[in-house]
Design a protein around this motif. Structure first.
Motif, PDB file in Angstrom:
ATOM      1  N   ASP A  66       0.863  -1.178   0.000  1.00 53.17           N
ATOM      2  CA  ASP A  66       0.000   0.000   0.000  1.00 53.17           C
ATOM      3  C   ASP A  66       0.900   1.228   0.000  1.00 53.17           C
ATOM      4  N   ARG A  67       0.913   1.974  -1.104  1.00 52.18           N
ATOM      5  CA  ARG A  67       1.850   3.091  -1.245  1.00 52.18           C
ATOM      6  C   ARG A  67       1.636   4.153  -0.184  1.00 52.18           C
ATOM      7  N   GLU A  68       0.395   4.422   0.194  1.00 51.39           N
ATOM      8  CA  GLU A  68       0.140   5.447   1.209  1.00 51.39           C
ATOM      9  C   GLU A  68       0.658   5.015   2.581  1.00 51.39           C
ATOM     10  N   ALA A  69       0.629   3.712   2.845  1.00 46.95           N
ATOM     11  CA  ALA A  69       1.123   3.197   4.126  1.00 46.95           C
ATOM     12  C   ALA A  69       2.634   3.380   4.270  1.00 46.95           C
ATOM     13  N   VAL A  70       3.326   3.544   3.138  1.00 45.12           N
ATOM     14  CA  VAL A  70       4.777   3.751   3.183  1.00 45.12           C
ATOM     15  C   VAL A  70       5.148   5.184   2.817  1.00 45.12           C
ATOM     16  N   GLY A  71       4.181   6.077   2.913  1.00 43.13           N
ATOM     17  CA  GLY A  71       4.462   7.497   2.736  1.00 43.13           C
ATOM     18  C   GLY A  71       4.523   7.990   1.300  1.00 43.13           C
ATOM     19  N   LEU A  72       3.952   7.248   0.376  1.00 42.04           N
ATOM     20  CA  LEU A  72       3.946   7.664  -1.030  1.00 42.04           C
ATOM     21  C   LEU A  72       2.518   8.014  -1.449  1.00 42.04           C
ATOM     22  N   GLY A  73       2.030   9.128  -0.934  1.00 44.48           N
ATOM     23  CA  GLY A  73       0.643   9.517  -1.141  1.00 44.48           C
ATOM     24  C   GLY A  73       0.368  10.336  -2.382  1.00 44.48           C
ATOM     25  N   PHE A  74       1.385  10.627  -3.175  1.00 42.82           N
ATOM     26  CA  PHE A  74       1.206  11.478  -4.359  1.00 42.82           C
ATOM     27  C   PHE A  74       1.457  10.662  -5.627  1.00 42.82           C
ATOM     28  N   VAL A  75       0.534  10.773  -6.576  1.00 47.56           N
ATOM     29  CA  VAL A  75       0.670  10.069  -7.851  1.00 47.56           C
ATOM     30  C   VAL A  75       0.414  11.051  -8.984  1.00 47.56           C
ATOM     31  N   ALA A  76       1.250  10.981  -9.999  1.00 46.50           N
ATOM     32  CA  ALA A  76       1.046  11.782 -11.205  1.00 46.50           C
ATOM     33  C   ALA A  76       1.380  10.927 -12.420  1.00 46.50           C
ATOM     34  N   TYR A  77       0.704  11.224 -13.494  1.00 45.22           N
ATOM     35  CA  TYR A  77       1.042  10.645 -14.786  1.00 45.22           C
ATOM     36  C   TYR A  77       1.684  11.755 -15.596  1.00 45.22           C
TER      37      TYR A  77
END
Length: 159
Positions: free
Chosen positions: A61-72
């Protein structure tokens, strides 16, 4: 086994089960697939050896590891030659922020999915890695505001 017609219905059942939960034991997969353990183990081994199953990983889970931002990002190369594409492909392999890269047709050359901790981290990636590269002539970003569906399972079905 690159052609889908080479997968028989039992292969497809095993793949569907493993895509849902690859941590199941051989006995559990075999039971769900309606076969005995040894043939199930042989199928999985063959699917791995032929490259149908590329790897078995944990989906984090990306948010659980501090990666809450996604862009294309749609990336256009200055000169989309074979040599420049190969060089850019190698560069992308070194950037952990890029989790998906597709070479596409149309007005741009690449579509990349970038994950970062926040917009500042994305801006740093954009300025210091992507736009700082002389191969790149233009980048258009699309920021994800909400993920509606995310799966790594492929929709394989019996034909």
């Amino acid at each position: 086994m690159s052609e889908k017609n080479l997968l028989d219905p039992s292969d497809i059942r095993v793949l569907q089960i493993l895509q849902r939960d690859a941590s199941l034991s051989i006995a559990e997969v075999a039971r769900e697939a309606g076969m005995s353990q040894t043939p199930c183990w042989r199928r999985i081994k063959k699917l791995k050896e032929t490259g149908v199953i590329r790897q078995v990983v944990a989906v984090v889970d990306r948010e659980a590891v501090g990666l809450g931002f996604v862009a294309y990002a749609f990336v256009k190369l200055a000169v989309p030659s074979r040599e420049n594409m190969e060089t850019f492909d190698k560069l992308l392999q070194r950037w952990p922020e890029v989790v998906i890269c597709e070479r596409i047709t149309g007005a741009v050359d690449y579509l990349i999915k970038v994950v970062a901790s926040d917009i500042k981290a994305y801006d740093d990636f954009l300025r210091l890695k992507l736009l700082d590269n002389t191969l790149v002539s233009d980048v258009q970003s699309r920021i994800v505001v909400s993920t509606v569906k995310h799966t790594v399972a492929l929709p394989i079905r019996e034909t």
